[in-house]
Design a protein around this motif. Structure first.
Motif, mmCIF file in Angstrom:
data_model
loop_
_atom_site.group_PDB
_atom_site.id
_atom_site.type_symbol
_atom_site.label_atom_id
_atom_site.label_comp_id
_atom_site.label_asym_id
_atom_site.label_seq_id
_atom_site.Cartn_x
_atom_site.Cartn_y
_atom_site.Cartn_z
ATOM 1 N N LEU A 124 71.813 22.183 15.071
ATOM 2 C CA LEU A 124 71.971 21.830 13.661
ATOM 3 C C LEU A 124 70.687 22.073 12.870
ATOM 4 O O LEU A 124 70.730 22.502 11.709
ATOM 5 C CB LEU A 124 72.417 20.380 13.535
ATOM 6 N N GLU A 125 69.543 21.801 13.470
ATOM 7 C CA GLU A 125 68.284 22.087 12.784
ATOM 8 C C GLU A 125 68.126 23.587 12.550
ATOM 9 O O GLU A 125 67.627 24.014 11.502
ATOM 10 C CB GLU A 125 67.109 21.535 13.598
ATOM 11 N N ASP A 126 68.552 24.397 13.534
ATOM 12 C CA ASP A 126 68.479 25.846 13.360
ATOM 13 C C ASP A 126 69.447 26.334 12.288
ATOM 14 O O ASP A 126 69.271 27.434 11.749
ATOM 15 C CB ASP A 126 68.769 26.560 14.688
ATOM 16 N N HIS A 127 70.475 25.535 11.984
ATOM 17 C CA HIS A 127 71.417 25.867 10.914
ATOM 18 C C HIS A 127 70.966 25.317 9.560
ATOM 19 O O HIS A 127 71.681 25.481 8.559
ATOM 20 C CB HIS A 127 72.815 25.307 11.236
ATOM 21 N N VAL A 166 71.300 15.740 11.927
ATOM 22 C CA VAL A 166 72.273 14.861 12.565
ATOM 23 C C VAL A 166 71.661 13.478 12.721
ATOM 24 O O VAL A 166 70.455 13.344 12.926
ATOM 25 C CB VAL A 166 72.697 15.439 13.940
ATOM 26 N N TRP A 167 72.509 12.462 12.593
ATOM 27 C CA TRP A 167 72.075 11.092 12.822
ATOM 28 C C TRP A 167 73.272 10.279 13.274
ATOM 29 O O TRP A 167 74.416 10.759 13.284
ATOM 30 C CB TRP A 167 71.437 10.508 11.569
ATOM 31 N N ALA A 168 73.023 9.046 13.648
ATOM 32 C CA ALA A 168 74.095 8.208 14.193
ATOM 33 C C ALA A 168 74.004 6.806 13.629
ATOM 34 O O ALA A 168 72.921 6.310 13.313
ATOM 35 C CB ALA A 168 74.013 8.171 15.717
ATOM 36 N N THR A 169 75.168 6.193 13.488
ATOM 37 C CA THR A 169 75.258 4.769 13.173
ATOM 38 C C THR A 169 76.162 4.145 14.228
ATOM 39 O O THR A 169 77.092 4.792 14.712
ATOM 40 C CB THR A 169 75.836 4.525 11.774
ATOM 41 N N SER A 170 75.867 2.932 14.591
ATOM 42 C CA SER A 170 76.644 2.337 15.685
ATOM 43 C C SER A 170 76.584 0.821 15.621
ATOM 44 O O SER A 170 75.654 0.246 15.037
ATOM 45 C CB SER A 170 76.103 2.835 17.035
ATOM 46 N N HIS A 180 77.018 11.578 12.501
ATOM 47 C CA HIS A 180 77.060 12.271 11.222
ATOM 48 C C HIS A 180 76.219 13.541 11.334
ATOM 49 O O HIS A 180 75.107 13.499 11.865
ATOM 50 C CB HIS A 180 76.472 11.406 10.096
ATOM 51 N N PHE A 181 76.733 14.643 10.825
ATOM 52 C CA PHE A 181 75.885 15.821 10.654
ATOM 53 C C PHE A 181 76.331 16.579 9.415
ATOM 54 O O PHE A 181 77.479 16.477 8.983
ATOM 55 C CB PHE A 181 75.885 16.721 11.905
#
Length: 505
Positions: free
Chosen positions: A465-468, A472-476, A485-486
């Motif tokens: 995703l960084e190369d795109h 991205v991150w997460a909630t929990s 999430h991305f």
């Protein structure tokens, strides 16, 4: 401070400091000498001019001898006829560069000089009763050399007129001045030596001290010790060298630590892959042996055994692919083929593929598309699918509910498309959320190694995703579930008129 500047300062200091200190020493010593000489020779309110007046000081120096001669002539004139007595007096005067002469009538009775003949001396001496020569200040005569003469008249025992002369040579510096000059020479030498030593030590310490630190640092590096610091405290050139050396040490230490971590990660990866490959291989061997032993004696059993073997082979293939992809991440050689992707169509196909696998695992998959338009992104379709599969696989791995649910949602967030993949698994502790995308990071609460997996799935997700150009991150929430999430940037075409304008520019 630069070495050039330090040397220039030392050069100027060696010149000016001795000059200043010599001036101070000269003033202080001269003041002391003036007072001491004035006291010694009875000069009231002595001045520097008195010191420089050599004639005056020599005259004052001989005052005590002259007064003794006058007293002797008054009280014991007969002694002035005694050659042995006169020789003794003459020897004492020789230390002060002076001598005696006695005239009797028109001839020299006694000549204490070894260089001037009687005749020349007789021609130069003042007459009997000369008031100038008889005064305390005396008078000057010139024979072979200029001399100061002080005269005392007396009468010999036979009634002849006589005079005794105290003759002091003027080609000398009076002793007080000689002592002062000697003291000044000693003080100047001490000032020069001390200043030179101080400046040399200043330059030496500015250069050698940090060099000794660098020498000690190289020995530490040679011995494998990188836990030290190098601090420059000398000249700028050496300080710059120390700073560069310190940067090198830090990089070496970071490289060493990274190597240790890398070796540890590789060992963990090998351990995880070995463990994860062993499980499906064992299952494959078991089902193959069952087929060979005739346990699968019905078409239904045979079909189930073969399907299980196929699934386990796919699982091994996936693990090997992850290992291969991991090596490409470390060398930054991930193959990307970026194309325009219609988001809605692409995710509908992905959901359809995932539904078959999740259905077999008794997990419900729901899909929500909140996009109002058919948005387009620039992405690698294969690598983006890897992202989705890795996230979904991670959700499956930690699903602890009897009825598993996975929701995929698409949202429009301005210039980006946001994808949310939600599960109702066991959740992740808040303290671990910020690190779940780190390579090989595991926690007992969220990513226990007994559940299998290489431990690099989410780190691959972040890298792709960084190369795109996304993130991205997460909630929990523990016991409730996790949402990954991305975002991906939308593709926006530049209007034709703007392109023409850019070309004209």
């Amino acid at each position: 401070m630069r070495l050039k500047t330090r040397i220039a300062i030392a050069f100027l200091a060696i010149i000016f400091i001795p000059v200043i200190l010599t001036g101070v020493a000269f003033y202080c010593l001269m003041h002391y000498k003036v007072q001491a000489i004035g006291k010694e020779y009875g000069i009231e309110n002595p001045t520097y001019e008195n010191i420089y007046n050599n004639s005056l000081m020599i005259s004052k120096m001989m005052d005590s001898e002259f007064q003794s001669l006058k007293q002797e002539a008054e009280e014991h004139p007969e002694r002035l006829e005694d050659n042995s007595y006169l020789n003794q007096l003459n020897e004492d005067l020789d230390e002060d560069n002076a001598y005696l002469a006695v005239r009797k009538g028109d001839s020299i009775y006694y000549n204490g000089s070894t260089t001037i003949s009687d005749s020349k001396l007789l021609d130069s001496l003042p007459k009997y009763g000369d008031s100038y020569a008889s005064s305390d200040s005396g008078m000057y005569i010139r024979t072979e050399e200029q001399s100061l003469v002080k005269q005392v008249d007396f009468v010999f025992q036979d009634g002849a007129e006589g005079s005794i002369f105290l003759i002091t040579r003027m080609n000398q510096v009076f002793p007080g001045m000689r002592n002062w000059m000697f003291d000044m020479v000693v003080i100047v030498i001490l000032i020069l030596v001390t200043t030179s030593l101080a400046m040399s030590l200043w330059i030496y310490r500015g250069v050698v001290t940090p060099l000794n630190q660098l020498k000690k640092a190289t020995q530490n590096i040679r011995d494998g010790n990188l836990d030290f610091t190098v601090e420059g405290n000398g000249v700028k050139e050496v300080n710059d060298l120390c700073e560069d050396f310190e940067d090198m040490r830090k990089r070496l230490k970071e490289s060493a630590e990274e190597k240790v971590d890398f070796d540890k990660d590789n060992k963990e990866l090998i351990s995880n892959i070995s463990h994860d490959l062993k499980t499906p291989i064992t299952a494959v061997k078991g089902y193959v042996e069952g087929i060979m032993d005739g346990v699968a004696d019905t078409p239904e059993k045979m079909d189930r055994y073969i399907r299980t073997i196929y699934n386990k082979a796919n699982e091994m293939d996936r693990l090997i692919n992850e290992l291969t992809f991991y090596s490409k991440i470390d060398t930054n050689r991930i193959p990307y083929t970026f194309t325009k992707i219609h988001v809605s169509d692409y995710f509908e196909d992905c959901v359809e593929e995932l539904s078959l696998e999740l259905e077999s695992r008794h997990i419900e998959l729901t899909y929500f598309n909140y996009l109002e338009e058919d948005e387009v992104v620039i992405a690698d379709a294969e690598q983006l699918k890897r992202v989705i599969n890795n996230i979904v696989s991670n959700s499956i791995k930690y699903m602890d509910k009897a009825r598993g649910v996975i929701n995929i949602r698409l949202r429009d967030v301005g210039d980006f498309i946001q994808v949310e993949i939600e599960d109702n698994g066991k959740g992740i502790a808040q303290k671990d959320l910020s690190r779940i995308f780190d390579r090989f990071y595991r926690t007992d609460a969220s990513r226990n190694s007994t559940r299998g997996g290489s431990g690099i799935g989410l780190s691959i997700v972040r890298k792709i995703l960084e190369d795109h150009g996304g993130k991205v991150w997460a909630t929990s929430k523990e016991g409730v579930g996790t949402v990954m999430h991305f975002v991906l940037r939308k593709y926006q075409e530049v209007p034709v008129d703007e392109q023409d304008t850019d070309h004209r520019r």
